[in-house]
Design an enzyme around this catalytic site. Sequence first.
Site, PDB file in Angstrom:
ATOM      1  N   ASP A   1      49.197  37.998  35.138  1.00 36.05           N
ATOM      2  CA  ASP A   1      49.118  39.467  35.187  1.00 36.05           C
ATOM      3  C   ASP A   1      50.505  40.019  35.506  1.00 36.05           C
ATOM      4  O   ASP A   1      51.284  40.327  34.617  1.00 36.05           O
ATOM      5  CB  ASP A   1      48.071  39.854  36.231  1.00 36.05           C
ATOM      6  CG  ASP A   1      47.895  41.347  36.366  1.00 36.05           C
ATOM      7  OD1 ASP A   1      48.575  42.098  35.649  1.00 36.05           O
ATOM      8  OD2 ASP A   1      47.067  41.785  37.183  1.00 36.05           O
TER       9      ASP A   1
ATOM     10  N   VAL B   1      39.517  41.298  33.182  1.00 33.73           N
ATOM     11  CA  VAL B   1      38.659  40.395  32.412  1.00 33.73           C
ATOM     12  C   VAL B   1      37.962  39.393  33.332  1.00 33.73           C
ATOM     13  O   VAL B   1      38.376  39.202  34.478  1.00 33.73           O
ATOM     14  CB  VAL B   1      39.458  39.648  31.314  1.00 33.73           C
ATOM     15  CG1 VAL B   1      39.911  40.599  30.224  1.00 33.73           C
ATOM     16  CG2 VAL B   1      40.652  38.916  31.904  1.00 33.73           C
TER      17      VAL B   1
ATOM     18  N   ARG C   1      32.403  33.462  37.106  1.00 34.48           N
ATOM     19  CA  ARG C   1      33.284  32.423  36.539  1.00 34.48           C
ATOM     20  C   ARG C   1      32.573  31.568  35.496  1.00 34.48           C
ATOM     21  O   ARG C   1      33.192  30.990  34.617  1.00 34.48           O
ATOM     22  CB  ARG C   1      33.767  31.468  37.640  1.00 34.48           C
ATOM     23  CG  ARG C   1      34.654  32.105  38.696  1.00 34.48           C
ATOM     24  CD  ARG C   1      35.250  31.002  39.569  1.00 34.48           C
ATOM     25  NE  ARG C   1      35.810  31.512  40.812  1.00 34.48           N
ATOM     26  CZ  ARG C   1      37.042  31.983  40.940  1.00 34.48           C
ATOM     27  NH1 ARG C   1      37.846  32.012  39.903  1.00 34.48           N
ATOM     28  NH2 ARG C   1      37.482  32.417  42.103  1.00 34.48           N
TER      29      ARG C   1
HETATM   30  P1  IMP Z   1      49.532  37.685  39.083  1.00 27.20           P
HETATM   31  O1  IMP Z   1      50.257  37.066  40.229  1.00 27.20           O
HETATM   32  O2  IMP Z   1      49.508  39.192  39.180  1.00 27.20           O
HETATM   33  O3  IMP Z   1      50.052  37.233  37.733  1.00 27.20           O
HETATM   34  O4  IMP Z   1      48.007  37.247  39.220  1.00 27.20           O
HETATM   35  C1  IMP Z   1      47.529  36.061  38.712  1.00 27.20           C
HETATM   36  C2  IMP Z   1      46.160  35.690  39.251  1.00 27.20           C
HETATM   37  O5  IMP Z   1      45.361  36.853  39.519  1.00 27.20           O
HETATM   38  C3  IMP Z   1      45.368  34.916  38.208  1.00 27.20           C
HETATM   39  O6  IMP Z   1      45.576  33.532  38.325  1.00 27.20           O
HETATM   40  C4  IMP Z   1      43.938  35.317  38.493  1.00 27.20           C
HETATM   41  O7  IMP Z   1      43.363  34.472  39.448  1.00 27.20           O
HETATM   42  C5  IMP Z   1      44.038  36.719  39.053  1.00 27.20           C
HETATM   43  N1  IMP Z   1      43.795  37.736  38.009  1.00 27.20           N
HETATM   44  C6  IMP Z   1      44.712  38.491  37.369  1.00 27.20           C
HETATM   45  N2  IMP Z   1      44.141  39.309  36.461  1.00 27.20           N
HETATM   46  C7  IMP Z   1      42.809  39.052  36.523  1.00 27.20           C
HETATM   47  C8  IMP Z   1      41.670  39.565  35.791  1.00 27.20           C
HETATM   48  O8  IMP Z   1      41.752  40.435  34.896  1.00 27.20           O
HETATM   49  N3  IMP Z   1      40.459  39.032  36.125  1.00 27.20           N
HETATM   50  C9  IMP Z   1      40.304  38.082  37.090  1.00 27.20           C
HETATM   51  N4  IMP Z   1      41.331  37.577  37.784  1.00 27.20           N
HETATM   52  C10 IMP Z   1      42.576  38.057  37.510  1.00 27.20           C
END
Ligand code: IMP
Length: 175
Positions: A103, A153, A165
């Site tokens: 993300d 998502v 999940r």
């Molecule tokens: P980041 O550090 O913002 O890239 O977040 C990554 C982690 O957040 C992923 O490994 C997921 O566990 C969780 N995550 C990010 N977006 C989503 C989503 O749309 N649905 C569910 N989990 C998410």
Amino acid sequence: MKVKDLEFREFISTQSVEEKVKALAAQVNTDYEDKAPLILPILNGSFIFASDLVKELTIPCKVSFVKVSSYNGVQSTGQLKTLIGLEESLFNQHILIVEDIVDTGLTLQKIMEELRGLGTKSVEVVALLRKKPAREKNVDVKYVGFDIDDEFVLGYGLDYDGFGRNTKQIYQLAN
Ligand code: IMP
């Protein structure tokens, strides 16, 4: 499909997910042919993707699960926790991180930094999904399954407050 208080609709079908996982595995099989990589899935979200992906790998490889978390509900908390569960030496190893979704990429960048500091031979990432913020920031993800918008998502390992999940397809918020 209702999960807790939210309604979700199908976004990526079971068949599309399966085809994409096979295509990603084929790339990994080619690129890591003589490298015997250590596959490092990040729990919890990547457990289904990682399991399906490694079943398609025909190269010699090791698999070791690690954990880190930065999410609480549908919004990133901005908090970063460190990598836990690393039990073997990563020195001189080719590391392939398996992520469910990237993300902001904050989690990933921190992990890659940590791993590169341990004398690894290479550190790359395979992510099933990548959101807009990571694309815009050019987060270093070598293999990407699906590029999606900035939306929440669920399914195929991804959760909403721990639920949802356990599906073969991927869902998105219905409104
Ligand atoms: P980041 O550090 O913002 O890239 O977040 C990554 C982690 O957040 C992923 O490994 C997921 O566990 C969780 N995550 C990010 N977006 C989503 C989503 O749309 N649905 C569910 N989990 C998410």
